[in-house]
Motif scaffolding. Sequence first.
Motif, mmCIF file in Angstrom:
data_model
loop_
_atom_site.group_PDB
_atom_site.id
_atom_site.type_symbol
_atom_site.label_atom_id
_atom_site.label_comp_id
_atom_site.label_asym_id
_atom_site.label_seq_id
_atom_site.Cartn_x
_atom_site.Cartn_y
_atom_site.Cartn_z
ATOM 1 N N VAL A 154 32.114 40.768 37.948
ATOM 2 C CA VAL A 154 30.780 40.431 38.433
ATOM 3 C C VAL A 154 30.954 39.311 39.452
ATOM 4 C CG1 VAL A 154 28.498 39.547 37.844
ATOM 5 C CG2 VAL A 154 29.672 41.079 36.264
ATOM 6 N N THR A 155 30.413 39.513 40.642
ATOM 7 C CA THR A 155 30.617 38.526 41.708
ATOM 8 C C THR A 155 29.576 38.732 42.805
ATOM 9 O OG1 THR A 155 32.271 37.584 43.212
ATOM 10 C CG2 THR A 155 32.258 39.988 42.973
ATOM 11 N N ASP A 156 29.736 38.013 43.897
ATOM 12 C CA ASP A 156 28.851 38.238 45.040
ATOM 13 C C ASP A 156 29.567 39.095 46.082
ATOM 14 O OD1 ASP A 156 30.486 36.532 46.684
ATOM 15 O OD2 ASP A 156 29.435 34.792 45.888
ATOM 16 N N THR A 157 28.808 39.578 47.041
ATOM 17 C CA THR A 157 29.351 40.502 48.037
ATOM 18 C C THR A 157 30.496 39.891 48.831
ATOM 19 O OG1 THR A 157 27.181 41.547 48.252
ATOM 20 C CG2 THR A 157 28.766 41.964 50.021
ATOM 21 N N LYS A 158 30.342 38.646 49.250
ATOM 22 C CA LYS A 158 31.363 37.980 50.059
ATOM 23 C C LYS A 158 32.688 37.881 49.311
ATOM 24 C CE LYS A 158 32.177 33.747 52.715
ATOM 25 N NZ LYS A 158 31.599 32.418 53.096
ATOM 26 N N SER A 159 32.633 37.500 48.040
ATOM 27 C CA SER A 159 33.856 37.358 47.240
ATOM 28 C C SER A 159 34.484 38.717 46.956
ATOM 29 C CB SER A 159 33.536 36.648 45.922
ATOM 30 O OG SER A 159 32.998 35.355 46.167
ATOM 31 N N PRO A 179 44.993 42.673 41.982
ATOM 32 C CA PRO A 179 45.899 42.370 43.096
ATOM 33 C C PRO A 179 47.287 41.997 42.591
ATOM 34 C CG PRO A 179 43.778 41.282 43.393
ATOM 35 C CD PRO A 179 43.789 41.830 41.988
ATOM 36 N N LEU A 180 48.298 42.239 43.383
ATOM 37 C CA LEU A 180 49.677 41.957 42.989
ATOM 38 C C LEU A 180 49.879 40.486 42.645
ATOM 39 C CD1 LEU A 180 51.683 44.122 45.571
ATOM 40 C CD2 LEU A 180 51.144 44.663 43.185
ATOM 41 N N GLU A 181 49.137 39.616 43.339
ATOM 42 C CA GLU A 181 49.296 38.175 43.082
ATOM 43 C C GLU A 181 48.736 37.757 41.719
ATOM 44 O OE1 GLU A 181 45.850 35.971 45.474
ATOM 45 O OE2 GLU A 181 46.925 37.413 46.727
ATOM 46 N N PHE A 182 47.980 38.662 41.060
ATOM 47 C CA PHE A 182 47.448 38.384 39.730
ATOM 48 C C PHE A 182 48.422 38.793 38.628
ATOM 49 C CE2 PHE A 182 42.555 38.538 40.551
ATOM 50 C CZ PHE A 182 42.707 37.658 41.610
ATOM 51 N N ILE A 183 49.329 39.725 38.930
ATOM 52 C CA ILE A 183 50.178 40.341 37.916
ATOM 53 C C ILE A 183 51.096 39.317 37.246
ATOM 54 C CG2 ILE A 183 51.833 42.177 37.422
ATOM 55 C CD1 ILE A 183 49.050 43.076 38.445
ATOM 56 N N GLY A 184 51.142 39.366 35.903
ATOM 57 C CA GLY A 184 52.007 38.476 35.141
ATOM 58 C C GLY A 184 51.418 37.103 34.891
ATOM 59 N N LYS A 185 50.175 36.881 35.354
ATOM 60 C CA LYS A 185 49.528 35.577 35.169
ATOM 61 C C LYS A 185 48.308 35.712 34.277
ATOM 62 C CE LYS A 185 50.982 34.053 39.783
ATOM 63 N NZ LYS A 185 50.532 33.626 41.128
ATOM 64 N N ASN A 186 47.927 34.620 33.620
ATOM 65 C CA ASN A 186 46.712 34.641 32.815
ATOM 66 C C ASN A 186 45.579 33.970 33.590
ATOM 67 O OD1 ASN A 186 46.875 31.782 32.431
ATOM 68 N ND2 ASN A 186 48.180 32.057 30.637
ATOM 69 N N PHE A 187 44.395 33.949 33.002
ATOM 70 C CA PHE A 187 43.224 33.444 33.710
ATOM 71 C C PHE A 187 43.261 31.929 33.911
ATOM 72 C CE2 PHE A 187 41.854 37.547 32.090
ATOM 73 C CZ PHE A 187 41.247 38.093 33.214
ATOM 74 N N ILE A 188 43.985 31.240 33.045
ATOM 75 C CA ILE A 188 44.132 29.791 33.227
ATOM 76 C C ILE A 188 44.964 29.505 34.471
ATOM 77 C CG2 ILE A 188 45.108 27.669 32.258
ATOM 78 C CD1 ILE A 188 44.535 28.784 29.480
ATOM 79 N N GLU A 189 46.068 30.223 34.615
ATOM 80 C CA GLU A 189 46.949 30.034 35.772
ATOM 81 C C GLU A 189 46.252 30.411 37.077
ATOM 82 O OE1 GLU A 189 51.403 31.048 34.408
ATOM 83 O OE2 GLU A 189 49.972 32.623 33.897
ATOM 84 N N LEU A 190 45.497 31.483 37.028
ATOM 85 C CA LEU A 190 44.839 31.971 38.238
ATOM 86 C C LEU A 190 43.598 31.154 38.595
ATOM 87 C CD1 LEU A 190 45.083 35.804 37.553
ATOM 88 C CD2 LEU A 190 46.251 34.570 39.384
ATOM 89 N N ASP A 191 42.939 30.597 37.563
ATOM 90 C CA ASP A 191 41.674 29.871 37.760
ATOM 91 C C ASP A 191 40.756 30.713 38.648
ATOM 92 O OD1 ASP A 191 39.785 27.954 37.515
ATOM 93 O OD2 ASP A 191 40.873 26.376 38.579
ATOM 94 N N ILE A 192 40.519 31.941 38.184
ATOM 95 C CA ILE A 192 39.823 32.949 38.982
ATOM 96 C C ILE A 192 38.427 32.527 39.434
ATOM 97 C CG2 ILE A 192 38.719 35.221 38.777
ATOM 98 C CD1 ILE A 192 41.222 36.283 37.554
ATOM 99 N N ARG A 193 37.681 31.916 38.556
ATOM 100 C CA ARG A 193 36.303 31.544 38.930
ATOM 101 C C ARG A 193 36.300 30.538 40.083
ATOM 102 N NH1 ARG A 193 32.728 30.890 33.385
ATOM 103 N NH2 ARG A 193 32.906 33.055 32.686
ATOM 104 N N LYS A 194 37.221 29.577 40.018
ATOM 105 C CA LYS A 194 37.264 28.542 41.055
ATOM 106 C C LYS A 194 37.870 29.066 42.359
ATOM 107 C CE LYS A 194 39.196 23.963 42.073
ATOM 108 N NZ LYS A 194 40.014 22.849 41.539
ATOM 109 N N ASN A 195 38.991 29.799 42.247
ATOM 110 C CA ASN A 195 39.713 30.222 43.446
ATOM 111 C C ASN A 195 39.172 31.492 44.104
ATOM 112 O OD1 ASN A 195 41.567 28.066 43.244
ATOM 113 N ND2 ASN A 195 42.809 29.198 41.772
ATOM 114 N N TYR A 196 38.533 32.360 43.305
ATOM 115 C CA TYR A 196 38.079 33.640 43.861
ATOM 116 C C TYR A 196 36.581 33.890 43.669
ATOM 117 C CZ TYR A 196 43.115 34.494 43.879
ATOM 118 O OH TYR A 196 44.468 34.399 44.103
ATOM 119 N N ASN A 197 35.911 33.018 42.927
ATOM 120 C CA ASN A 197 34.469 33.143 42.678
ATOM 121 C C ASN A 197 34.110 34.480 42.050
ATOM 122 O OD1 ASN A 197 31.794 32.182 42.702
ATOM 123 N ND2 ASN A 197 31.350 33.317 44.582
ATOM 124 N N ILE A 198 34.899 34.918 41.069
ATOM 125 C CA ILE A 198 34.615 36.156 40.360
ATOM 126 C C ILE A 198 34.651 35.909 38.856
ATOM 127 C CG2 ILE A 198 35.520 37.649 42.190
ATOM 128 C CD1 ILE A 198 38.040 38.027 40.555
#
Length: 225
Positions: free
Chosen positions: A205-210, A155-174
């Motif tokens: 790897v994630t669930d259907t809802k996420s 997604p565009l909101e991910f571009i230019g950021k690293n995984f620490i900044e995005l905190d993907i597991r917490k914010n998107y459950n992926i």
Amino acid sequence: MKQYLVIGLGSFGTNVARTLYEAGEEVVGIDLDETIVQETINNDYLENALVLDATDEIQLKKLDVQSFDVVFICIGLIEPSIMITLNLKEMGVKKTIVKAINGKHRKLLEKIGADQVIYPEEYMGKRTALVAMEPNMIEHLRFSQDFLLVEVKAPLEFIGKNFIELDIRKNYNINVIGIKKISGRFIPNPTATTIIEKDDTLIVVTDTKSANKINDILKKEYKED
């Protein structure tokens, strides 16, 4: 946490086992070939891999196959895969997912009670059509009703950021287990400081809802573009 067993560590089976392992799931792989088992461990594709003849009921019982939530049968030969599937069903295994090598094999597996049959040729045909219809997200493999592996455009909101900044597991459950670059280069197991770039494709790897939430973001961005 669910437990997975992968029988047959050829190319397909190894990829299934590796995907589960890298997602942090509990997975055991078995194969009759000692060299293949050792290579799987040496390459860090899997931590728990055993040399075992899955057509032998006694060995399967010793492995306590009933304790696994899902068993993948990834054998490239028709007769052994059918025999193994029958034995597992008789032992009360909760769910079997079996690789078929042709249409006839698939029908036989369905008749003897395989819970899910994966036929690579059919899958690739469907995938080709899905890429045309839904270019933002492609489902690769569904491990259960809610647990799946998908390929998504970053997604565009991910571009230019690293995984620490995005905190993907917490914010998107992926859980991102790989990144495909537009050049074709693949980055497995990206680190926390890996920066997501424009045109990156994420293997998730994630669930259907996420997964659906991410797809909604992509659809909105695509529409706005």
